[in-house]
Scaffold this motif. Structure first.
Motif, short mmCIF file in Angstrom:
data_model
loop_
_atom_site.label_atom_id
_atom_site.label_comp_id
_atom_site.label_asym_id
_atom_site.label_seq_id
_atom_site.Cartn_x
_atom_site.Cartn_y
_atom_site.Cartn_z
N GLU A 72 0.83 -1.20 0.00
CA GLU A 72 0.00 0.00 0.00
C GLU A 72 0.87 1.26 0.00
O GLU A 72 1.71 1.45 0.88
CB GLU A 72 -0.92 0.02 1.23
CG GLU A 72 -1.84 -1.18 1.34
CD GLU A 72 -2.91 -1.20 0.26
OE1 GLU A 72 -3.24 -0.10 -0.26
OE2 GLU A 72 -3.41 -2.29 -0.07
N GLN A 73 0.63 2.13 -0.98
CA GLN A 73 1.40 3.37 -1.06
C GLN A 73 1.15 4.27 0.14
O GLN A 73 2.05 4.98 0.60
CB GLN A 73 1.04 4.13 -2.35
CG GLN A 73 1.86 5.39 -2.57
CD GLN A 73 3.35 5.12 -2.63
OE1 GLN A 73 3.80 4.30 -3.42
NE2 GLN A 73 4.13 5.81 -1.80
N SER A 74 -0.07 4.26 0.70
CA SER A 74 -0.38 5.12 1.84
C SER A 74 0.48 4.75 3.04
O SER A 74 0.92 5.62 3.80
CB SER A 74 -1.87 5.01 2.20
OG SER A 74 -2.22 3.68 2.53
N ARG A 75 0.72 3.48 3.23
CA ARG A 75 1.58 3.05 4.35
C ARG A 75 3.02 3.46 4.11
O ARG A 75 3.74 3.85 5.04
CB ARG A 75 1.49 1.54 4.52
CG ARG A 75 0.16 1.03 5.06
CD ARG A 75 0.21 -0.47 5.23
NE ARG A 75 -0.92 -0.97 6.00
CZ ARG A 75 -0.98 -2.19 6.50
NH1 ARG A 75 0.01 -3.03 6.31
NH2 ARG A 75 -2.04 -2.58 7.19
N LEU A 76 3.46 3.36 2.86
CA LEU A 76 4.84 3.75 2.54
C LEU A 76 5.04 5.25 2.72
O LEU A 76 6.14 5.70 3.07
CB LEU A 76 5.18 3.33 1.12
CG LEU A 76 5.23 1.80 0.89
CD1 LEU A 76 5.50 1.49 -0.57
CD2 LEU A 76 6.29 1.16 1.77
N GLY B 121 5.05 -4.68 -7.66
CA GLY B 121 5.68 -4.14 -8.86
C GLY B 121 7.16 -3.88 -8.70
O GLY B 121 7.93 -3.97 -9.68
N GLU B 122 7.58 -3.56 -7.50
CA GLU B 122 8.99 -3.32 -7.21
C GLU B 122 9.51 -4.43 -6.31
O GLU B 122 8.76 -5.04 -5.54
CB GLU B 122 9.17 -1.96 -6.54
CG GLU B 122 8.71 -0.80 -7.40
CD GLU B 122 8.78 0.54 -6.68
OE1 GLU B 122 8.75 1.57 -7.37
OE2 GLU B 122 8.86 0.54 -5.44
N SER B 123 10.81 -4.70 -6.40
CA SER B 123 11.42 -5.80 -5.68
C SER B 123 12.18 -5.32 -4.45
O SER B 123 13.10 -4.49 -4.57
CB SER B 123 12.38 -6.57 -6.59
OG SER B 123 13.20 -7.45 -5.85
N PHE B 124 11.80 -5.85 -3.29
CA PHE B 124 12.52 -5.52 -2.06
C PHE B 124 13.96 -6.03 -2.13
O PHE B 124 14.90 -5.33 -1.72
CB PHE B 124 11.81 -6.16 -0.86
CG PHE B 124 12.54 -6.00 0.44
CD1 PHE B 124 12.46 -4.81 1.16
CD2 PHE B 124 13.32 -7.03 0.95
CE1 PHE B 124 13.15 -4.66 2.37
CE2 PHE B 124 14.00 -6.90 2.15
CZ PHE B 124 13.91 -5.71 2.86
N VAL B 125 14.16 -7.22 -2.66
CA VAL B 125 15.51 -7.80 -2.74
C VAL B 125 16.41 -6.94 -3.61
O VAL B 125 17.55 -6.64 -3.24
CB VAL B 125 15.45 -9.24 -3.26
CG1 VAL B 125 16.85 -9.78 -3.50
CG2 VAL B 125 14.70 -10.14 -2.28
N GLU B 126 15.90 -6.51 -4.77
CA GLU B 126 16.70 -5.67 -5.65
C GLU B 126 17.02 -4.34 -4.98
O GLU B 126 18.15 -3.84 -5.09
CB GLU B 126 15.96 -5.44 -6.96
CG GLU B 126 15.87 -6.68 -7.84
CD GLU B 126 15.13 -6.41 -9.13
OE1 GLU B 126 14.79 -5.22 -9.39
OE2 GLU B 126 14.88 -7.37 -9.89
#
Length: 327
Positions: free
Chosen positions: A175-179, A195-200
């Motif tokens: 959720e973008q609101s949490r970020l 859509g985006e990778s935490f590992v990367e």
């Protein structure tokens, strides 16, 4: 008394039931507010399949604040405000009255802001886990950490990492609101999954070396695996989120073994002698070292108990609270 009751998986009622009575070593608390824990959602939506329905009135609420109205304990007196911290599954905070064991309540000063104090229950569990993930207060200067999940537990872990001295913290969520809240609280980088990778992101932040500490605040198997991918050799991993299913679960044991990483799990903070982590949490909130104001905007009256649970499941806010006593 009135109480919220889970009548079936994802089915909720507000019922009238007899007042409970404390026995020796217990107190009776008139609940003012209760907060929905992620572990509650596993039970009320039958995600773990461990419960028989209907659940007892007030269950499974275990994060609450209220005032003692009857006591069979030398540790607590009528009229005292308390933070209630029963072991998950044993609480009944979604009710006007709750019986609590004397060792699972902390007396609060009269001037305490109860909305903020309520958040000390979950913060206390995160503090307890943090002391396991990063023991002895070791210096974290120049180190980098990551958190998967930006609900209240993840946002607390982010703040504790910053307090510990970690130079940068990367955090991911769906959720973008949490970020957006995470950015406000000091995250160096946010990752909008899937859509985006935490590992990367972790590898980019550390020039491929991996993070010194990674905390999973979701409990998903895939996220636990991402922790192993994102951590450095001989780094540390903290597992906070409740497993998504009982019994055995897939886990990249070979990858964790090859990295030689240390894995610590947080659980049952309520059994720590003296409830030290919860008391530390109350102090962190009272001194302003940990921000809780960004997490307590979603409130529902007891009559809308079912809506509150649905909102928590939909991640509409970092934390969803239920007002038991009308304001």
């Amino acid at each position: 008394m009135r109480a919220g009751q889970v009548s079936g998986p994802g089915k909720f009622d507000v019922v009238e039931v007899a007042d409970p009575a404390p026995t020796e070593g217990q107190i009776l608390v008139r609940m003012r507010s209760a907060s929905i824990c992620g572990s509650d959602l596993h039970r009320v939506f039958a995600e773990d399949g461990l419960d028989a329905y209907p659940l007892p009135p007030g269950r499974p609420g275990h994060e609450g604040v209220g005032v003692v109205v009857d006591s069979r304990s030398a540790k607590h007196c009528p009229g005292q405000m308390v933070l209630t911290v029963p072991v998950a599954g044993a609480g009944a905070a979604y009710a006007e009255l709750q019986v609590v064991g004397e060792d699972f309540a902390i007396t609060l000063p009269a001037e305490t802001d109860l909305d903020r104090a309520l958040m000390a229950q979950q913060l206390g569990t995160v503090v307890f886990g943090w002391h396991r993930y990063w023991p002895d207060g070791r210096p974290a200067t120049g180190l980098r950490a990551g958190v998967i999940g930006a609900g209240s537990a993840g946002l607390f872990a982010l703040q504790l990492a910053r307090l510990a001295g970690f130079e940068e913290v990367v955090i991911s969520d769906l959720e973008q609101s949490r970020l957006a809240v995470a950015e406000k609280l000091g995250a160096a980088r946010t990752v909008l999954a899937p859509g985006e990778s935490f590992v990367e992101a972790a590898k980019e932040l550390t020039d491929g070396a991996g993070l010194d500490l990674v905390v999973d605040a979701t409990g998903f198997d895939a996220c636990r695996a991402d922790c192993v991918e994102a951590v450095r050799y001989h780094g540390r991993i903290g597992f906070f989120g409740l497993p998504e299913q009982p019994g055995l679960a897939p886990f990249p044991v070979s990858g964790a073994f090859r990295k030689g990483c240390t894995i610590e799990m947080a659980g049952v903070a309520q059994l720590e002698p003296g409830l030290k982590a919860f008391r530390e949490a109350l102090d962190l909130i009272a001194t302003g070292k940990v921000d809780v104001d960004s997490m307590i905007e979603q409130r529902y009256p007891l009559e809308r108990f079912g809506e509150a649970m649905a909102a928590a499941r939909a991640h509409v806010a970092p934390k969803v609270n239920v007002d038991i006593t009308p304001r």
